[in-house]
Scaffold this motif. Structure first.
Motif, PDB file in Angstrom:
ATOM      1  N   SER A 221      -3.696  -3.543   4.271  1.00 28.16           N
ATOM      2  CA  SER A 221      -4.830  -3.881   4.346  1.00 28.16           C
ATOM      3  C   SER A 221      -5.311  -2.952   5.509  1.00 28.16           C
ATOM      4  CB  SER A 221      -5.572  -5.016   3.709  1.00 28.16           C
ATOM      5  OG  SER A 221      -6.939  -4.990   4.123  1.00 28.16           O
ATOM      6  N   PHE A 222      -6.850  -2.263   5.981  1.00 28.16           N
ATOM      7  CA  PHE A 222      -7.323  -1.491   7.080  1.00 28.16           C
ATOM      8  C   PHE A 222      -8.292  -2.896   7.609  1.00 28.16           C
ATOM      9  CE2 PHE A 222      -6.977   3.124   6.180  1.00 28.16           C
ATOM     10  CZ  PHE A 222      -6.341   3.158   6.533  1.00 28.16           C
TER      11      PHE A 222
ATOM     12  N   PHE B  33      -1.441   0.936  12.875  1.00 28.29           N
ATOM     13  CA  PHE B  33      -0.362   1.630  11.593  1.00 28.29           C
ATOM     14  C   PHE B  33       0.107   0.312  11.436  1.00 28.29           C
ATOM     15  CE2 PHE B  33       4.263   2.665  10.714  1.00 28.29           C
ATOM     16  CZ  PHE B  33       3.796   2.606   9.433  1.00 28.29           C
ATOM     17  N   GLU B  34       1.023  -0.299  12.296  1.00 27.96           N
ATOM     18  CA  GLU B  34       1.761  -1.709  11.989  1.00 27.96           C
ATOM     19  C   GLU B  34       1.105  -2.774  11.503  1.00 27.96           C
ATOM     20  OE1 GLU B  34       3.981  -4.781  12.185  1.00 27.96           O
ATOM     21  OE2 GLU B  34       2.195  -4.626  13.725  1.00 27.96           O
ATOM     22  N   ALA B  35      -0.143  -2.672  11.584  1.00 27.33           N
ATOM     23  CA  ALA B  35      -0.792  -3.793  11.226  1.00 27.33           C
ATOM     24  C   ALA B  35      -1.088  -3.553  10.213  1.00 27.33           C
ATOM     25  CB  ALA B  35      -2.179  -4.354  12.453  1.00 27.33           C
ATOM     26  N   ALA B  36      -1.474  -2.383  10.472  1.00 28.39           N
ATOM     27  CA  ALA B  36      -1.938  -1.907   8.761  1.00 28.39           C
ATOM     28  C   ALA B  36      -0.562  -2.099   7.507  1.00 28.39           C
ATOM     29  CB  ALA B  36      -2.832  -0.518   8.424  1.00 28.39           C
ATOM     30  N   ALA B  37       0.099  -1.408   7.795  1.00 33.19           N
ATOM     31  CA  ALA B  37       1.111  -1.169   7.462  1.00 33.19           C
ATOM     32  C   ALA B  37       1.629  -3.808   7.102  1.00 33.19           C
ATOM     33  CB  ALA B  37       2.092  -0.625   7.816  1.00 33.19           C
ATOM     34  N   ARG B  38       1.765  -3.712   7.695  1.00 35.79           N
ATOM     35  CA  ARG B  38       2.244  -5.615   7.317  1.00 35.79           C
ATOM     36  C   ARG B  38       1.355  -6.112   6.530  1.00 35.79           C
ATOM     37  NH1 ARG B  38       1.466  -8.472  11.253  1.00 35.79           N
ATOM     38  NH2 ARG B  38       1.038  -6.953  12.747  1.00 35.79           N
TER      39      ARG B  38
ATOM     40  N   PHE C 226       0.218   5.980   4.137  1.00 36.98           N
ATOM     41  CA  PHE C 226      -0.115   5.202   3.040  1.00 36.98           C
ATOM     42  C   PHE C 226      -0.730   6.072   2.096  1.00 36.98           C
ATOM     43  CE2 PHE C 226      -0.992   2.753   6.996  1.00 36.98           C
ATOM     44  CZ  PHE C 226      -0.209   1.957   7.302  1.00 36.98           C
ATOM     45  N   ILE C 227      -0.446   5.825   0.997  1.00 35.60           N
ATOM     46  CA  ILE C 227      -1.300   5.990  -0.746  1.00 35.60           C
ATOM     47  C   ILE C 227      -2.980   4.526  -0.651  1.00 35.60           C
ATOM     48  CG2 ILE C 227      -1.064   6.228  -3.015  1.00 35.60           C
ATOM     49  CD1 ILE C 227       1.778   6.337  -2.663  1.00 35.60           C
ATOM     50  N   ARG C 228      -3.991   5.675  -0.760  1.00 35.09           N
ATOM     51  CA  ARG C 228      -4.625   4.118  -1.152  1.00 35.09           C
ATOM     52  C   ARG C 228      -5.338   3.855  -1.913  1.00 35.09           C
ATOM     53  NH1 ARG C 228      -3.724   7.886   4.048  1.00 35.09           N
ATOM     54  NH2 ARG C 228      -5.157   6.862   5.794  1.00 35.09           N
ATOM     55  N   ILE C 229      -5.490   2.826  -2.742  1.00 41.39           N
ATOM     56  CA  ILE C 229      -5.220   3.204  -3.718  1.00 41.39           C
ATOM     57  C   ILE C 229      -6.464   1.381  -3.987  1.00 41.39           C
ATOM     58  CG2 ILE C 229      -3.177   3.640  -4.859  1.00 41.39           C
ATOM     59  CD1 ILE C 229      -2.393   0.367  -4.953  1.00 41.39           C
TER      60      ILE C 229
ATOM     61  N   ALA D 153     -10.182   2.056  -1.675  1.00 34.39           N
ATOM     62  CA  ALA D 153      -8.994   2.482  -1.381  1.00 34.39           C
ATOM     63  C   ALA D 153      -8.573   1.342  -0.251  1.00 34.39           C
ATOM     64  CB  ALA D 153      -9.124   4.110  -0.085  1.00 34.39           C
ATOM     65  N   ASN D 154      -9.182   0.275  -1.126  1.00 34.62           N
ATOM     66  CA  ASN D 154      -9.057  -1.016   0.344  1.00 34.62           C
ATOM     67  C   ASN D 154      -7.104  -1.407  -0.241  1.00 34.62           C
ATOM     68  OD1 ASN D 154      -8.747  -2.366  -2.520  1.00 34.62           O
ATOM     69  ND2 ASN D 154     -10.677  -3.199  -1.627  1.00 34.62           N
ATOM     70  N   ARG D 155      -6.384  -1.059  -0.653  1.00 30.46           N
ATOM     71  CA  ARG D 155      -4.987  -1.519  -0.880  1.00 30.46           C
ATOM     72  C   ARG D 155      -4.814  -0.617  -0.263  1.00 30.46           C
ATOM     73  NH1 ARG D 155      -1.584  -3.433  -6.271  1.00 30.46           N
ATOM     74  NH2 ARG D 155       0.360  -3.590  -4.911  1.00 30.46           N
ATOM     75  N   LEU D 156      -3.450  -0.562   0.366  1.00 27.27           N
ATOM     76  CA  LEU D 156      -2.660   0.273   1.009  1.00 27.27           C
ATOM     77  C   LEU D 156      -1.144   0.388  -0.133  1.00 27.27           C
ATOM     78  CD1 LEU D 156      -4.130   0.123   4.428  1.00 27.27           C
ATOM     79  CD2 LEU D 156      -4.516   1.500   2.764  1.00 27.27           C
TER      80      LEU D 156
END
Length: 312
Positions: free
Chosen positions: A21-22, A13-18, A52-55, A59-62
């Motif tokens: 992007s997954f 979660f922390e890495a994706a939030a920073r 996250f809201i996937r857009i 859905a590659n942008r978070l």
């Protein structure tokens, strides 16, 4: 959820939030994007909240939800404390390892000729110099200490001023257009200018255009010349006689002292001060580690000695 899985999910979660992007988080964590997504979904299921809201396509942008945005700083602080705890354990081991992040040019032209003195003073500290040319992220990568060039204002890092510098032209003593060790105005017009693109994204960084205009050579064009993306290689090109380099005083000092390069103008005042400087940086708390403290104090002493010698 078992504790190790819980920790892995928080790290994902922390890495994706920073990165928002997954895919980029997966590169950092050396797993697949699908694995990062699964870890995040498992955390969302455990907590009963969306993170996250996937857009975007696929859905590659978070975008973080409000709850995730509020929690993220505390989770990052927790990982920082864990990393610091591990560093403390390593610091107490018989042989400590010290990872130093710095630019290739600063490493090769300034630090490496001096690092032997540190190793002699602290033989039980194993030093790893990481010279990745890209700006490093102290949160996602493990670095004990580093040397950065800039304004000295980096979020989450302690920054201690190390050295200032100026910029001026240099060339090989064997440069073909020199006359009695001097480059005349007409010869300057015919000289190949070697452009340093290592800091091209920094609009405050002096260029040949800026130096020529400030030095009374407004008429000389800068469209042509040799362009190099490494400060160290810029100097090497000048050493080999390929043209004039606009050199940074800290990086070029040892080449000037050894006679590999020279300043070809009678007026040594033709130099541009730089608004940025070198800083010693580390994360909060790391200055308490013996290995970091020893390296910090040694490097500051080396910088003071260097500045005194350079000004004399």
């Amino acid at each position: 959820m078992p504790a190790p899985t819980h920790l892995n999910a928080l790290r994902a979660f922390e890495a994706a939030a920073r990165h928002q992007s997954f895919s980029e988080a997966a590169i950092e964590l050396s797993v697949t994007p699908a694995a990062v997504g699964q870890q995040v979904r498992s955390l969302e299921a455990l907590l009963g909240v969306s993170l996250f809201i996937r857009i975007g396509s696929g859905a590659n942008r978070l975008i973080l939800t409000d709850a995730a945005q509020a929690a993220l700083p505390y989770i990052q602080e927790g990982f920082d404390r864990l990393n610091f705890g591990l560093a403390c354990l390593k610091d107490d081991s018989r042989r400590s390892s010290l990872t130093v992040a710095l630019s290739p040019a600063f490493a090769s032209k300034w630090l490496l000729p001096r690092i032997e003195r540190f190793q002699q003073a602290y033989p039980t500290i194993n030093v790893l110099l990481d010279t990745n040319p890209r700006s490093v992220d102290f949160k996602s990568q493990h670095f004990d200490i580093g040397v950065r060039y800039g304004s000295g204002d980096w979020v989450g890092l302690i920054a201690i001023h190390l050295m200032d510098e100026v910029i001026f032209p240099v060339c090989s003593p064997n440069f073909r257009l020199l006359q009695n060790g001097i480059l005349e105005r007409e010869a300057l017009e015919k000289s190949t200018l070697i452009h340093d693109l290592s800091m091209a994204e920094d609009h405050d960084y002096p260029t040949w255009r800026m130096w020529l205009d400030a030095s009374g050579y407004e008429h000389i064009a800068t469209g042509n010349g040799l362009r190099v993306t490494s400060s160290a290689e810029v100097l090497q090109a000048a050493i080999e006689g390929h043209g004039l380099a606009l050199a940074r005083s800290v990086i070029v000092h040892d080449d000037l002292a050894a006679g590999r390069l020279m300043r070809p103008f009678v007026d040594k005042g033709l130099e541009c001060p730089l608004t940025q400087a070198y800083y010693l940086v580390y994360k909060e708390g790391f200055g308490e580690l013996a290995k970091v403290r020893n390296f910090r104090d040694w490097l500051l002493a080396e910088a003071r000695n260097f500045s005194q010698v350079s000004e004399s």
